[in-house]
Scaffold this active site. Structure first.
Site, short mmCIF file in Angstrom:
data_model
loop_
_atom_site.label_atom_id
_atom_site.label_comp_id
_atom_site.label_asym_id
_atom_site.label_seq_id
_atom_site.Cartn_x
_atom_site.Cartn_y
_atom_site.Cartn_z
N HIS A 159 9.00 -11.36 -11.41
CA HIS A 159 7.84 -10.91 -11.13
C HIS A 159 7.75 -10.43 -9.68
CE1 HIS A 159 3.61 -9.83 -10.70
NE2 HIS A 159 3.62 -9.47 -12.36
N ASP A 236 8.03 -19.98 -10.70
CA ASP A 236 7.27 -19.01 -11.02
C ASP A 236 6.66 -19.50 -12.66
OD1 ASP A 236 5.96 -17.13 -11.94
OD2 ASP A 236 6.32 -15.43 -11.48
N GLN A 239 4.26 -17.40 -17.18
CA GLN A 239 4.72 -16.42 -18.87
C GLN A 239 5.13 -18.62 -18.86
OE1 GLN A 239 3.44 -14.36 -19.95
NE2 GLN A 239 3.29 -13.16 -18.12
N LYS A 262 -4.29 -17.07 -18.09
CA LYS A 262 -3.08 -17.03 -18.40
C LYS A 262 -2.51 -17.23 -19.69
CE LYS A 262 0.29 -13.91 -15.61
NZ LYS A 262 0.17 -12.56 -15.72
N CYS A 400 5.29 -5.09 -13.54
CA CYS A 400 5.47 -5.56 -12.42
C CYS A 400 6.55 -6.05 -12.60
CB CYS A 400 4.21 -6.50 -11.78
SG CYS A 400 2.57 -5.71 -11.71
N1 7TS Z 1 4.49 -14.08 -12.30
C1 7TS Z 1 5.02 -13.65 -13.18
C2 7TS Z 1 6.18 -14.53 -14.30
C3 7TS Z 1 4.01 -12.80 -14.61
O1 7TS Z 1 4.13 -12.88 -15.13
C4 7TS Z 1 2.76 -12.23 -13.95
C5 7TS Z 1 1.66 -11.59 -13.97
C6 7TS Z 1 2.30 -13.30 -12.22
C7 7TS Z 1 3.30 -14.00 -11.81
C8 7TS Z 1 1.11 -12.58 -11.77
O2 7TS Z 1 0.38 -13.01 -11.83
P1 7TS Z 1 -1.82 -12.65 -11.56
O3 7TS Z 1 -1.94 -13.67 -12.81
O4 7TS Z 1 -1.30 -13.81 -10.28
O5 7TS Z 1 -1.97 -11.79 -11.39
N2 7TS Z 1 2.53 -10.67 -15.26
C9 7TS Z 1 2.02 -9.94 -16.12
C10 7TS Z 1 2.30 -9.47 -17.00
O6 7TS Z 1 3.52 -9.38 -17.42
N3 7TS Z 1 1.98 -7.96 -17.37
O7 7TS Z 1 0.28 -8.22 -17.01
C11 7TS Z 1 0.55 -9.61 -15.17
#
Ligand code: 7TS
Length: 443
Positions: A159, A236, A239, A262, A400
């Protein structure tokens, strides 16, 4: 005097270490009878008021959990109660309300420690999300350890949150980024990874579960290989934490990052797990209140980790709500969640595969919660728009994760990302919706 108060706060907030063992603290504290063994997931769906609504005249099918999951009433109630009756600033007030807020806010650290089985409370750093957690490590660990010619290994399926912070620190320090390629089936090329590792490698930062493909990466093996070369490892986990049990001591990674929103929690709150030996050495990333020991215009000294990394008034309500989310998930059991979602994602894969013209992007052996696909003749955003007309929420675009879409030579995919409150009926509605969308395009 200041030192005394800091010492007092430190000992009040952090307990003794919790060593080894794969059973999380939270499980061991909970009577076995309160962990539901055979979970009625249809009943659990009713915990989510947001799911009980019509969108564009159709009952909502929410399949965008990868972007953000929904919140059960219990977590929303906890937030509401805090705002109505418990609000005060934390770590500073001598008055009762502030102390109660501090206790509730710090309870989250203990719960997260149990949830991911870290060894110490002090290894849990509060951040605003995965992105913030990774930026913290890149800046703080990177400025301490990276020098000209050092190497940072990322994978092609990261990501942007696990790419850009490393590029920024690489530019400042002269470190170089190397990339693990991805095979045609959406799995990491582990042989290529092994050949990238060297004494120059200072950091390996990889995604646990790909948000764009659904691939579950062998993070334990990746970590062990990196450690042979003395490199640190950041995983990371944005997910993975919502979908399967995670044990950071078992993985043995140095850092692990994830977001509350999430995993049925609120937005604006996240976690960085870091091994104590690293956090204790790392310099602060942001300056301000709460992260200091003594301040004068001549010299400022810093608080201990993790408070050293938590400058300013934090997202208190979100932190407290996250503890409620952890309680909620723990009550269902992450193992039960993982089993249910595995069954569901497999069903989804088989049903979608029957649709003519649909091509999966990523067909890994181990997949978690994500189904990403394209049609050569229909743009993903058209599919997404037409699904929305049927009340079906999916994400379309590059998720992303532009490098991995470029790798598969597609500008965008349609992505259905599941949670434990989804059902086979949701999948059937998705299949119907896709057939409906296809009917607008004769080819
Ligand atoms: N890493 C992964 C694997 C992610 O899926 C996401 C967000 C992030 C980092 C960033 O997370 P945040 O909470 O700091 O924004 N992924 C997604 C997605 O797949 N669709 O919208 C956000």
């Amino acid at each position: 005097m200041t030192v005394l108060i800091i010492n007092y706060l430190y000992h009040a907030l952090f307990e003794q270490p919790h060593r080894g063992g794969s059973i999380s603290n939270i499980y061991s504290q909970m009577p076995q009878s309160s962990i539901i063994s055979k979970v009625d997931f249809d009943k659990i769906r009713k915990d989510f008021p947001v799911l009980d609504q019509k969108v564009n005249g159709h009952p909502l099918v929410y399949l965008d959990n990868g972007a953000s999951s929904q919140m059960p009433a219990k977590v929303a109630d906890r937030l509401d109660h805090y705002h109505r009756y418990e609000h005060a600033n934390v770590h500073r007030g001598i008055h009762t309300l502030s102390q109660k807020a501090t206790d509730a806010y710090e309870e989250t650290r203990r719960k997260i420690r149990g949830f991911i089985n870290s060894r110490y409370n002090e290894e849990i750093v509060y951040t605003t999300g995965t992105t913030d957690s990774i930026n913290l490590v890149a800046n703080s660990f990177g400025s301490l350890h990276f020098k000209e010619g050092d190497e940072i290994i990322l994978s092609q399926m990261e990501h942007h949150a696990n790419i850009v912070p490393w590029q920024m620190i690489a530019e400042k320090t002269g470190a170089v980024i190397r990339v693990i390629p991805v095979l045609d089936n959406g799995e990491l090329d582990m042989e290529a990874y092994k050949s990238l590792l060297s004494k120059k490698t200072k950091m390996v930062a990889v995604i646990h579960v790909s948000n764009a493909l659904g691939t579950v990466n062998p993070v334990k093996e990746i970590t062990a290989l990196a450690h042979e070369f003395g490199a640190a490892v950041l995983i990371d986990g944005a997910q993975s934490v919502p979908h399967q049990p995670v044990d950071v001591q078992d993985i043995d990674c140095d850092f692990y990052a994830f977001s509350a929103h999430k995993m049925c929690g609120p937005t604006g709150f996240g976690i960085l797990y870091g091994k104590k030996e690293h956090l204790d050495q790392m310099p602060p990333y942001r300056g301000g209140g709460d992260m200091i020991d003594k301040v004068s215009f001549e010299e400022t000294t810093y608080n201990v980790a993790p408070l050293r990394f938590e400058a300013g008034t934090p997202p208190i309500a979100a932190g407290i709500g996250t503890a409620a989310a952890v309680d909620y998930l723990t009550q269902i059991g992450m193992k039960n969640i993982a089993e249910h979602e595995q069954e569901l994602v497999q069903y989804g894969y088989e049903q979608l595969k029957k649709i003519e013209g649909l091509r999966f992007i990523g067909e890994p052996e181990h997949r978690a919660s994500v189904l990403s696909f394209v049609f050569d003749e229909i743009h993903a955003s058209d599919i997404g728009t037409l699904l929305d007309k049927r009340g079906i929420a999916v994400r379309t675009g590059h998720h992303c994760a532009q490098p991995i879409l470029r790798r598969f030579d597609v500008p965008a995919t349609t992505r259905a990302s599941l949670s434990f409150y989804n059902t086979r009926e949701d999948i059937d509605r998705l299949v119907d919706g896709i057939e409906y969308a296809k009917s607008f395009f004769e080819f």
